[in-house]
Design an enzyme around this catalytic site. Structure first.
Site, PDB file in Angstrom:
ATOM      1  N   TYR A  33       5.384  -2.092  20.556  1.00 49.41           N
ATOM      2  CA  TYR A  33       5.687  -2.402  22.236  1.00 49.41           C
ATOM      3  C   TYR A  33       5.854  -3.463  22.396  1.00 49.41           C
ATOM      4  O   TYR A  33       5.708  -3.668  23.724  1.00 49.41           O
ATOM      5  CB  TYR A  33       5.174  -0.822  22.671  1.00 49.41           C
ATOM      6  CG  TYR A  33       5.070   0.668  21.997  1.00 49.41           C
ATOM      7  CD1 TYR A  33       6.217   1.034  21.846  1.00 49.41           C
ATOM      8  CD2 TYR A  33       4.063   1.263  22.085  1.00 49.41           C
ATOM      9  CE1 TYR A  33       6.338   2.770  21.458  1.00 49.41           C
ATOM     10  CE2 TYR A  33       3.845   2.588  22.104  1.00 49.41           C
ATOM     11  CZ  TYR A  33       4.592   3.111  21.550  1.00 49.41           C
ATOM     12  OH  TYR A  33       4.321   3.948  21.043  1.00 49.41           O
ATOM     13  N   ARG A  58       0.218  -0.368  18.505  1.00 50.13           N
ATOM     14  CA  ARG A  58       1.112  -0.578  19.872  1.00 50.13           C
ATOM     15  C   ARG A  58       1.398  -1.799  20.524  1.00 50.13           C
ATOM     16  O   ARG A  58       2.529  -1.748  20.415  1.00 50.13           O
ATOM     17  CB  ARG A  58       0.262   0.586  20.861  1.00 50.13           C
ATOM     18  CG  ARG A  58      -0.414   1.540  20.145  1.00 50.13           C
ATOM     19  CD  ARG A  58      -0.950   2.345  21.706  1.00 50.13           C
ATOM     20  NE  ARG A  58      -0.192   2.710  22.874  1.00 50.13           N
ATOM     21  CZ  ARG A  58       0.583   1.362  24.027  1.00 50.13           C
ATOM     22  NH1 ARG A  58      -0.778   1.148  24.457  1.00 50.13           N
ATOM     23  NH2 ARG A  58       1.687   2.224  24.589  1.00 50.13           N
ATOM     24  N   PRO A  84      -1.310  15.487  31.466  1.00 49.88           N
ATOM     25  CA  PRO A  84      -1.696  14.173  31.119  1.00 49.88           C
ATOM     26  C   PRO A  84      -2.446  13.994  29.737  1.00 49.88           C
ATOM     27  O   PRO A  84      -3.013  14.318  29.231  1.00 49.88           O
ATOM     28  CB  PRO A  84      -3.153  13.378  32.572  1.00 49.88           C
ATOM     29  CG  PRO A  84      -3.812  15.367  32.661  1.00 49.88           C
ATOM     30  CD  PRO A  84      -2.367  16.062  32.251  1.00 49.88           C
ATOM     31  N   GLY A  85      -2.316  12.877  28.952  1.00 51.39           N
ATOM     32  CA  GLY A  85      -2.467  12.776  27.734  1.00 51.39           C
ATOM     33  C   GLY A  85      -3.180  11.033  27.625  1.00 51.39           C
ATOM     34  O   GLY A  85      -4.701  11.215  27.900  1.00 51.39           O
ATOM     35  N   ARG A  86      -2.959  10.010  28.365  1.00 46.17           N
ATOM     36  CA  ARG A  86      -2.919   8.026  28.132  1.00 46.17           C
ATOM     37  C   ARG A  86      -3.738   8.497  28.680  1.00 46.17           C
ATOM     38  O   ARG A  86      -4.764   8.217  29.062  1.00 46.17           O
ATOM     39  CB  ARG A  86      -2.205   7.578  28.899  1.00 46.17           C
ATOM     40  CG  ARG A  86      -2.747   6.350  28.721  1.00 46.17           C
ATOM     41  CD  ARG A  86      -1.384   5.596  29.015  1.00 46.17           C
ATOM     42  NE  ARG A  86      -0.349   5.442  28.904  1.00 46.17           N
ATOM     43  CZ  ARG A  86       0.800   4.763  27.254  1.00 46.17           C
ATOM     44  NH1 ARG A  86       0.225   4.476  27.094  1.00 46.17           N
ATOM     45  NH2 ARG A  86       1.982   5.519  27.254  1.00 46.17           N
ATOM     46  N   TYR A 114      -3.357   6.964  22.109  1.00 47.50           N
ATOM     47  CA  TYR A 114      -2.463   6.507  20.862  1.00 47.50           C
ATOM     48  C   TYR A 114      -2.821   5.148  20.345  1.00 47.50           C
ATOM     49  O   TYR A 114      -1.966   4.569  19.957  1.00 47.50           O
ATOM     50  CB  TYR A 114      -1.223   6.136  21.852  1.00 47.50           C
ATOM     51  CG  TYR A 114      -0.915   7.465  23.086  1.00 47.50           C
ATOM     52  CD1 TYR A 114       0.325   8.152  22.214  1.00 47.50           C
ATOM     53  CD2 TYR A 114      -0.962   7.241  24.426  1.00 47.50           C
ATOM     54  CE1 TYR A 114       0.635   9.410  22.749  1.00 47.50           C
ATOM     55  CE2 TYR A 114      -0.598   8.167  25.048  1.00 47.50           C
ATOM     56  CZ  TYR A 114       0.437   9.434  24.173  1.00 47.50           C
ATOM     57  OH  TYR A 114       1.039  10.061  25.141  1.00 47.50           O
ATOM     58  N   CYS A 130      -0.566  -7.048   5.254  1.00 49.70           N
ATOM     59  CA  CYS A 130      -0.049  -8.181   4.789  1.00 49.70           C
ATOM     60  C   CYS A 130       1.286  -7.543   5.687  1.00 49.70           C
ATOM     61  O   CYS A 130       2.666  -7.088   5.215  1.00 49.70           O
ATOM     62  CB  CYS A 130       0.280  -7.711   3.481  1.00 49.70           C
ATOM     63  SG  CYS A 130      -1.116  -7.976   2.614  1.00 49.70           S
ATOM     64  N   GLU A 131       1.245  -8.426   6.892  1.00 51.51           N
ATOM     65  CA  GLU A 131       3.081  -8.497   7.197  1.00 51.51           C
ATOM     66  C   GLU A 131       2.846  -9.535   9.277  1.00 51.51           C
ATOM     67  O   GLU A 131       1.200  -8.950   9.656  1.00 51.51           O
ATOM     68  CB  GLU A 131       3.123  -6.893   8.259  1.00 51.51           C
ATOM     69  CG  GLU A 131       3.849  -6.440   9.054  1.00 51.51           C
ATOM     70  CD  GLU A 131       4.396  -5.954   8.822  1.00 51.51           C
ATOM     71  OE1 GLU A 131       5.011  -4.547   7.053  1.00 51.51           O
ATOM     72  OE2 GLU A 131       5.717  -4.788   9.201  1.00 51.51           O
TER      73      GLU A 131
END
Ligand code: LLP
Length: 431
Positions: A334, A330, A291-293, A390, A361-362
């Protein structure tokens, strides 16, 4: 509250781990990653306990470093008796520098270089998770030259579609990862592995995706993997003793999300493993989960200062903050959902939907669109919840922005575990 570790105090300020976020912002500046240490430790303990309670043959919790990687994480993992999965020589280096035992590392990667493999062999990494045949033969040769035998898993792509965002699906047939089960490659490759002298096949690995809410895909996966282990036994007379099921357990980003808790995931997965192994008359393998998240995301939030509010009548209101895609890519990657709060007036009523935008700047550098917040003005403090996974790990230096620090909080105490980068840090490698 979306995060169990947060509260609102009498002043109407958002608190995490017993610390007032406005005081944290004043002490450490913004943008700021804050993580509640006891939430991390509790999740690790719950995973371990539910493995031990529900599964008689033992197993290991190997935290997926990619979700959150810095030295203090490895110290905590070691203190909690956990292992770690690593995907690069950089993650290996971080772990070893933190004093983490190499034998408790699982080394993944679909494009490992010779140098990566050399690093792993020299360090004595516990298990190298071999992703493909080229890696297999290179590793065998390198281990032979070093007079070693590498203990490996083979990464299998079991063909389970876990209905999540397509960019974070890794188990289906169209995947750059692993050896595909569906076209019959696997048994041939395993036959070849068993003939090699300098690699020892200890078990199989798979990972079906991330942010998965149901237990069913994990149950199918266990059944598929154990059937494969039975096929290996029947075909080659070899009983593999370890099974690594990867990670992927989902978490709550929005109030409406209803993930299982780790105990529920593990109860379902463990009992499916037990039932299936019995049916196939296989000894229960040593079970590894990664498990990570779910370990770190619910422990974290990010604090930003509002720099400017731009109202475009009949179009939308932009709340522009001092961080963005460089510390949390993120949303731009996503369209990831997040819950936001006005941390310095957390009990105020929401006034209307706004777009919280980053400072890069995007135009696509947004943190969240259509979020209901109380009216904001310059100097307000915005908290983005559940950013413990993440975010720091995926941060970049776009627009030459230094990475924010990570502060751990615990029972009202705060400490820096990753310092804020300085402008000179950014020049470190410039010639
Ligand atoms: N094990 C393996 C082999 C993995 O590839 C992953 C995640 C994990 C374990 C941990 O999965 P978790 O429990 O964290 O879901 N950057 C994306 C997530 C990518 C996950 C890749 N692999 C995001 O921000 O959502």
């Amino acid at each position: 509250m979306v995060l169990d570790c947060t509260t609102i105090n009498a002043a109407g300020h958002l608190c995490i781990g017993g610390c007032d976020t406005t005081e944290l912002a004043a002490a450490y500046g913004t943008p700021l990653y804050v993580m509640d240490e006891s939430t991390i430790r509790t999740a690790l303990r719950q995973y371990k306990a539910s493995l031990n309670e529900n599964y008689p043959n033992g197993g290991a919790v190997a935290f997926a470093s990619k979700a959150c990687c810095f030295k203090e994480m490895y110290r905590i993992l070691q203190q909690e008796g956990c292992r770690a999965d690593v995907v690069s020589a950089g993650e290996i280096h971080t772990a070893l520098q933190a004093g983490f035992p190499a034998e408790h590392l699982y080394f993944h990667g679909n494009a490992k270089t010779d140098r990566d493999l050399q690093t792993a062999l020299e360090a004595g990494i516990g298990r190298i998770v071999v992703d493909n045949e080229s890696e297999l033969y290179r590793l065998d040769e390198m281990a032979g030259r070093a007079g070693k035998c590498a203990e490996i898993y083979l990464r299998i792509t079991p063909g389970v579609d876990a209905h999540t965002h397509q960019f974070i699906r890794t188990g289906q047939i169209d995947s750059k990862f692993g050896i595909t089960l569906e076209n019959g490659d696997v048994l041939r490759v395993i036959g070849d592995v068993l003939k090699l002298e300098h690699v020892a096949l200890k078990g199989l690995h798979c990972h079906i995706g991330s942010q998965i809410f149901e237990a069913d895909p994990f149950v199918y996966t266990v059944q598929i993997m154990l059937q494969l282990m039975a096929d290996v036994r029947d075909r080659f007379g070899v009983t593999l003793t370890e099974l690594d099921l990867g990670g992927g357990f989902g978490i709550r980003y929005k109030e409406s999300d209803t993930p299982l808790n780790c105990g529920d995931y593990m109860r379902t997965v463990s009992s499916a493993a037990l039932e299936c192994a019995e049916k196939l008359r296989l000894p229960f393998p040593f079970l590894v989960i990664e498990p990570g998240r779910s370990v770190v995301a619910p422990a974290g939030l990010t604090l930003y200062t509002v720099e400017h509010v731009k109202k475009i009548p009949d179009v939308r209101t932009y709340v522009n903050v001092d961080g963005g895609m460089a510390d949390n890519p993120r949303y731009i990657l996503y369209q990831a959902p997040y819950t936001l709060m006005l941390a310095n007036r957390a009990d105020a009523a929401a006034e209307g939907p706004v777009t919280v935008a980053g400072c890069c700047c995007e135009s696509g550098d947004l943190i969240q669109e259509n979020v209901w917040l109380p009216a904001c003005e310059r100097g307000d403090l915005i908290a983005v919840l559940a950013t413990g996974a993440y975010n720091y790990a995926m941060a970049s230096h776009y627009n030459r922005l230094p990475n924010p620090p990570v502060v751990f909080v615990n029972n009202g105490q705060a400490r820096v575990v990753v310092r804020r980068e300085s402008y000179d840090d950014l020049l470190r490698n410039d010639v």
